[in-house]
Design a protein around this motif. Structure first.
Motif, PDB file in Angstrom:
ATOM      1  N   GLU A   1       0.658  -1.471   0.372  1.00 45.98           N
ATOM      2  CA  GLU A   1       0.009   0.024  -0.064  1.00 45.98           C
ATOM      3  C   GLU A   1       0.885   1.425  -0.172  1.00 45.98           C
ATOM      4  OE1 GLU A   1      -3.006   1.851  -0.989  1.00 45.98           O
ATOM      5  OE2 GLU A   1      -3.578  -0.569   0.282  1.00 45.98           O
TER       6      GLU A   1
ATOM      7  N   ASN B   1       0.673   4.306  -2.266  1.00 44.83           N
ATOM      8  CA  ASN B   1       0.228   5.760  -2.303  1.00 44.83           C
ATOM      9  C   ASN B   1       1.532   6.410  -3.809  1.00 44.83           C
ATOM     10  OD1 ASN B   1      -2.296   5.180  -1.070  1.00 44.83           O
ATOM     11  ND2 ASN B   1      -0.779   4.876   0.807  1.00 44.83           N
TER      12      ASN B   1
ATOM     13  N   LYS C   1       0.299   6.287  -6.962  1.00 45.39           N
ATOM     14  CA  LYS C   1       0.095   7.901  -7.043  1.00 45.39           C
ATOM     15  C   LYS C   1      -0.255   8.865  -7.224  1.00 45.39           C
ATOM     16  CE  LYS C   1      -3.987   3.622  -6.298  1.00 45.39           C
ATOM     17  NZ  LYS C   1      -5.025   3.893  -5.856  1.00 45.39           N
ATOM     18  N   HIS C   2       0.554   9.339  -6.303  1.00 47.99           N
ATOM     19  CA  HIS C   2       0.767  10.411  -5.579  1.00 47.99           C
ATOM     20  C   HIS C   2       2.038  11.647  -5.285  1.00 47.99           C
ATOM     21  CE1 HIS C   2      -3.556   9.401  -4.786  1.00 47.99           C
ATOM     22  NE2 HIS C   2      -3.067   8.564  -4.203  1.00 47.99           N
TER      23      HIS C   2
ATOM     24  N   ARG D   1      -9.314   8.847  -0.358  1.00 52.24           N
ATOM     25  CA  ARG D   1      -7.798   8.443  -0.175  1.00 52.24           C
ATOM     26  C   ARG D   1      -8.323   7.175   0.359  1.00 52.24           C
ATOM     27  NH1 ARG D   1      -4.077  13.342  -2.238  1.00 52.24           N
ATOM     28  NH2 ARG D   1      -5.025  13.830  -4.794  1.00 52.24           N
TER      29      ARG D   1
ATOM     30  N   GLY E   1      -5.431   5.450   1.215  1.00 49.10           N
ATOM     31  CA  GLY E   1      -4.133   4.633   1.068  1.00 49.10           C
ATOM     32  C   GLY E   1      -3.837   4.519   2.793  1.00 49.10           C
TER      33      GLY E   1
END
Length: 542
Positions: free
Chosen positions: A453, A457, A460-461, A503, A505
């Motif tokens: 995880e 994250n 993605k970000h 969000r 995560g």
């Protein structure tokens, strides 16, 4: 006229005439002009002396007026004044001081002030006087003085250092009778003590009061009921600092004068074996304990401790039940994901493999088929191959089958390598203490999920280029650290808006760490990357 002034004038005239007889006279040799000049000079000098004499009379009058004012301000003042020498002898005392002490001023003068100070307060005055002459700064103290009839009264002394006319150090002391104030304070203290006793005994919170040495003085009924204490005598002989259920950190904080609050696991059998509390209860108690030092000493010296205890066993049991339920839900979720993974891998995945093989064989068996058909068959084969790869990725995402076959270290290493290949993000993985180690229970899958995880994250970000994943296994637990050089964010704001922005995560990582009995801390700032620290206990297996 002042007779003393006339006598002083006559004495001065005789002294002047005697001195004049010693001066040789040579007037016969002077001219008329010289004699006139001399007479003129004498006349001017005489006028100057008269003016000086007049000025002296004014000064003397002002001095006498000043002495009168001093007498009014000092001797007749409504406040008691004493002037002391550096060794402590009374040099001056005004009328108010004489009345306050019930002694004539003649009996006070040249007597040591220690004679009118209560014997138990001698040290207070000694330190007060010593500090006054050492620093030269005004000092104040409160002590008991003794009147001539032996009666005691409380006094407030305000002292200043000064010099007398001869340049000798002296001490000027103002004395206030504060007996009424002391009595009022005692009444107030008694009222507060009565009020405290009412609250103390009626409180549903267990309360115990200890002296400055940590020895118990009293406890309320709630305290006895929480610990199951039937007889107070065993616990009253034990120091708070020797309590086997108090942590070392708490002891250090108390010795430093700081308040302490912590949750204590109280083993009733252990306490009974040590004869520590005289408890009649059995089993384990979970207690919320707050210890507050208190005192009224100006130097902030602790004069006692108040212990407040609440039984949180029911709350702990509810939390444990909730934790067990959450554990079961996660286990069921992981079992379902494992089943889906195997179904995808062994069912749908194998069926698609069979279809692809059959389609490829069909194309090979019909080489003379229409080129358009051959081209479509080849396209379908590629599409089925991609579907097979996607199915395998989905199966692996649902549950990494390698955990059961190869263990955590090899499986997480493979996952990190594949993550780097797919995303182009450089990941530095460091595993310490995992050689030949098999994680107990479901710790392996949960630790895997935390890293998975965390990397997801970042992908993605974060827009990161470098990521460091460090996992350390020690005797006390497991420490996971994930760092990146990405955009960074405000952790408080992100956690607060996570649900609205969908969000989950970070929140899912935090919940998983908490259910494992551990903690998670996030450090991040805009433009400075992110650091995630997860600490998991070794004895927990979710």
């Amino acid at each position: 006229m002042d007779p003393d002034l006339d006598a002083r004038k006559q004495l001065l005239r005789k002294q002047a005439e005697a001195r004049l007889t010693k001066i040789p006279r040579s007037v016969e040799y002077l001219s008329v002009e010289d004699i006139k000049a001399l007479i003129h000079e004498y006349q001017v000098h005489q006028i100057e002396l008269e003016l000086q004499n007049e000025e002296l009379r004014h000064v003397q009058t002002a001095l006498e007026q000043s002495r009168a004012r001093y007498f009014d301000l000092y001797d007749l003042a409504p406040v008691s004044y004493l002037t002391l020498s550096e060794p402590g002898l009374i040099l001056e005392a005004n009328l108010a001081a004489s009345v306050l002490l019930g002694m004539d001023r003649s009996a006070l003068l040249m007597q040591p002030i220690s004679r009118i100070i209560h014997k138990e307060d001698q040290d207070i005055y000694y330190l007060h006087r010593k500090k006054l002459f050492r620093t030269g700064e005004p000092q104040e103290c409160e002590l008991r003085l003794v009147r001539s009839d032996g009666a005691l009264f409380w006094a407030h002394l305000a002292a200043t250092a000064a010099m007398d006319s001869a340049g000798t150090p002296v001490c000027r002391v103002v004395i206030y009778d504060i007996s009424d104030r002391k009595r009022a304070n005692e009444i107030l203290v008694r009222a507060k003590e009565e009020q405290f006793d009412n609250v103390f005994h009626a409180s549903p919170i267990g309360i115990a009061v200890y002296n400055e040495l940590g020895i118990m003085r009293s406890m309320n009924k709630a305290f006895q009921e929480i610990y199951g204490i039937g007889d107070e005598s065993p616990i009253k002989g034990i120091s708070l600092f020797d309590d086997p259920f108090l942590s070392r950190r708490a002891r250090r904080s108390l010795l430093a004068g700081s308040a302490v609050q912590e949750e204590v696991s109280f083993d009733c059998q252990h306490a009974a074996a040590r004869q520590a509390y005289g408890t009649t209860k059995t089993g384990m108690l979970y207690l919320d304990v707050r210890i507050t030092p208190f005192g009224s000493d100006p130097a902030r010296v602790v004069t006692g401790y108040m212990v407040q205890v609440q039984d949180i066993s029911a709350r702990k049991q509810a939390q444990e039940s909730q934790r067990v339920l959450s554990r079961q839900l996660i286990l069921a979720h992981e079992d379902e994901r494992r089943m889906i993974s195997r179904e995808l891998h062994d069912g749908v995945g194998q069926d698609l493999v069979s279809v692809k093989i059959g389609l490829d064989e069909l194309s090979q068996c019909c080489p003379d088929a229409c080129p358009e058909i051959q081209e479509k068959a080849t396209a379908f084969s590629r599409l089925i191959g991609k579907a097979i790869a996607d199915i395998r990725d989905m199966a692996y995402e649902q549950h990494p089958l390698g955990l059961e076959q190869f263990g955590f270290k090899q499986t997480i290493t493979q996952h990190v390598n594949e993550f780097s290949e797919k995303t182009g993000i450089d990941v530095d993985l460091s595993l310490t203490g995992f050689d030949g180690l098999t994680l107990g229970g479901d710790m392996d899958i949960n630790l895997y999920r935390l890293i998975q995880e965390g990397l997801r994250n970042i992908q993605k970000h974060a827009q990161a280029q470098q990521v460091a994943v460090k996992v350390v296994k020690s005797f006390s637990g497991i420490i996971l650290r994930i760092e990146d050089d990405g955009l960074g964010f405000d952790p408080v704001q992100r956690m607060a808006t996570a649900i609205e922005e969908k969000r989950m995560g970070m929140r899912s990582m935090l919940e998983r760490a908490t259910l494992l009995g551990g903690t998670m801390h996030i450090q991040s700032r805009l433009g400075q990357g992110t650091k995630i620290l997860v600490e998991l206990p070794a004895d927990e297996s979710l």
